[in-house]
Write a protein that holds these residues in place. Structure first.
Motif, short mmCIF file in Angstrom:
data_model
loop_
_atom_site.label_atom_id
_atom_site.label_comp_id
_atom_site.label_asym_id
_atom_site.label_seq_id
_atom_site.Cartn_x
_atom_site.Cartn_y
_atom_site.Cartn_z
N MET A 12 8.15 14.01 -9.91
CA MET A 12 6.80 14.55 -9.71
C MET A 12 5.80 13.66 -10.44
SD MET A 12 6.50 17.29 -7.84
CE MET A 12 7.41 18.71 -7.22
N GLY A 13 4.70 13.35 -9.77
CA GLY A 13 3.69 12.48 -10.34
C GLY A 13 3.77 11.07 -9.81
N GLU A 14 4.91 10.69 -9.27
CA GLU A 14 5.06 9.34 -8.71
C GLU A 14 4.38 9.27 -7.35
OE1 GLU A 14 8.61 6.10 -7.64
OE2 GLU A 14 9.12 8.10 -8.36
N SER A 15 3.99 8.07 -6.96
CA SER A 15 3.47 7.84 -5.62
C SER A 15 4.48 8.36 -4.61
CB SER A 15 3.23 6.35 -5.40
OG SER A 15 2.97 6.09 -4.04
N LYS A 16 4.01 9.17 -3.66
CA LYS A 16 4.94 9.82 -2.74
C LYS A 16 5.67 8.81 -1.85
CE LYS A 16 4.15 13.80 -4.41
NZ LYS A 16 3.57 13.28 -5.65
N ILE A 17 5.01 7.74 -1.44
CA ILE A 17 5.70 6.76 -0.62
C ILE A 17 6.84 6.11 -1.40
CG2 ILE A 17 4.06 4.93 -1.18
CD1 ILE A 17 6.08 5.40 2.10
N SER A 18 6.68 5.95 -2.71
CA SER A 18 7.76 5.39 -3.53
C SER A 18 8.96 6.33 -3.55
CB SER A 18 7.26 5.14 -4.95
OG SER A 18 6.24 4.18 -4.97
N VAL A 19 8.68 7.63 -3.62
CA VAL A 19 9.76 8.62 -3.60
C VAL A 19 10.53 8.53 -2.28
CG1 VAL A 19 10.29 11.10 -3.62
CG2 VAL A 19 8.56 10.17 -5.18
N PHE A 20 9.82 8.46 -1.19
CA PHE A 20 10.47 8.40 0.12
C PHE A 20 11.22 7.09 0.32
CE2 PHE A 20 7.25 11.72 1.23
CZ PHE A 20 8.17 12.73 1.47
N ARG A 21 10.71 6.01 -0.23
CA ARG A 21 11.45 4.74 -0.14
C ARG A 21 12.80 4.84 -0.84
NH1 ARG A 21 5.98 1.49 -1.27
NH2 ARG A 21 5.46 0.90 0.89
N HIS A 22 12.82 5.52 -1.98
CA HIS A 22 14.08 5.69 -2.71
C HIS A 22 15.04 6.58 -1.91
CE1 HIS A 22 16.77 6.31 -6.18
NE2 HIS A 22 16.88 7.54 -5.71
N LEU A 23 14.51 7.66 -1.34
CA LEU A 23 15.37 8.63 -0.67
C LEU A 23 15.89 8.13 0.68
CD1 LEU A 23 13.38 11.90 -1.40
CD2 LEU A 23 15.62 11.28 -2.33
N PHE A 24 15.06 7.39 1.40
CA PHE A 24 15.42 7.01 2.76
C PHE A 24 15.81 5.55 2.91
CE2 PHE A 24 12.74 10.79 3.32
CZ PHE A 24 13.61 11.60 4.03
N GLY A 25 15.43 4.70 1.94
CA GLY A 25 15.83 3.30 1.99
C GLY A 25 15.07 2.51 3.03
N ASP A 26 15.23 2.83 4.27
CA ASP A 26 14.58 2.12 5.36
C ASP A 26 13.07 2.33 5.30
OD1 ASP A 26 13.63 2.72 8.52
OD2 ASP A 26 14.70 0.84 8.16
N GLU A 27 12.29 1.24 5.37
CA GLU A 27 10.84 1.33 5.21
C GLU A 27 10.19 2.15 6.33
OE1 GLU A 27 7.00 0.75 3.59
OE2 GLU A 27 9.01 0.54 2.73
N ALA A 28 10.62 1.95 7.55
CA ALA A 28 10.02 2.69 8.67
C ALA A 28 10.26 4.19 8.52
CB ALA A 28 10.58 2.18 9.99
N ARG A 29 11.47 4.54 8.10
CA ARG A 29 11.79 5.96 7.92
C ARG A 29 11.02 6.54 6.73
NH1 ARG A 29 14.97 9.26 10.42
NH2 ARG A 29 16.18 10.90 9.41
N ALA A 30 10.88 5.74 5.69
CA ALA A 30 10.12 6.20 4.52
C ALA A 30 8.66 6.43 4.90
CB ALA A 30 10.21 5.17 3.40
#
Length: 229
Positions: free
Chosen positions: A53-71
């Motif tokens: 919480m507090g991190e840039s949301k796109i950074s969170v999704f990059r970690h979770l999904f790996g693939d940039e398009a999916r993030a």
């Protein structure tokens, strides 16, 4: 002749969701909606979302999904879901937050609001609360080079853009997450205050560098007035 140095915190950088804005768990709700739209099980990811919480949301999704398009797709779905919740009247100020900002400004301090959300979502929150003219500057990660917390970029962007203080020791940072604390510490802020109205508890805030822990942002003007010298 030696010039007396001041450590008065004339620049105050405040987080939004959980610190000045009470969103009632909307971040988790919007994340769950985004994950479901992408066919993912949010339950398997929620612990990481809470920890960051507090991190840039796109950074969170990059970690979770790996693939940039999916993030990027997940981030767009998150922002859309969060915006729908905001538009539905599901957001309010933390009690005393607006009054605290007014008092900080009356004390002669420059106040900046920061967020890990995208600009469109930040603006939607500001509009919903009637806060467009509340502070001197608002910043999202894209306004500071694209990196959000725990990097110090938004705090340093506030320092550079406002010109309110001579050095980073004259900055006070306040937030409800460990990443807020890290960003303040890394920016060299003289005061890094954690508040207990959001995601993380006192131990988490102190472990990540909080110089003070407050019940809420409403107590910040008093803390800074007492620390002035």
């Amino acid at each position: 002749m030696t010039t007396m140095k001041t450590t008065r915190a004339n620049l105050v950088v405040l987080d939004m969701a959980g610190t000045t804005v009470a969103d009632g768990g909307l971040v988790e709700q919007a994340f769950a909606a985004a994950a479901q739209r992408l066919g993912e099980d949010p339950a398997s990811m929620i612990d990481y979302v809470r920890a960051t919480m507090g991190e840039s949301k796109i950074s969170v999704f990059r970690h979770l999904f790996g693939d940039e398009a999916r993030a990027q797709a997940a981030n767009a779905a998150f922002e859309e879901a969060y915006g729908e919740l905001v538009d539905g009247g599901r957001i309010a100020p933390v009690p005393g937050a607006r009054e605290a900002v007014d008092e900080l400004r009356a004390q002669g301090r420059t106040v900046v609001l920061t967020t890990g959300f995208a600009r469109a979502t930040q603006d939607a929150i500001l509009d919903a609360l009637g806060w467009r003219d509340l502070v001197d500057l608002t910043l999202c990660p894209a306004d500071a080079g694209g990196r959000g917390r725990p990097y110090p970029d938004m705090v340093l962007a506030a320092f550079l853009r406002t010109g309110a203080v001579d050095g980073v020791q004259q900055i006070a940072v306040a937030g409800d997450t460990s990443y807020d604390m890290l960003s303040g510490v890394r920016a060299g802020a003289g005061i890094v205050a954690g508040v207990l109205t959001g995601a993380h508890d006192k131990q988490q805030l102190q472990t990540h560098g909080a110089t003070h822990v407050l019940g809420s942002v409403a107590q910040l003007p008093g803390l800074l007035a007492g620390a002035d010298r």
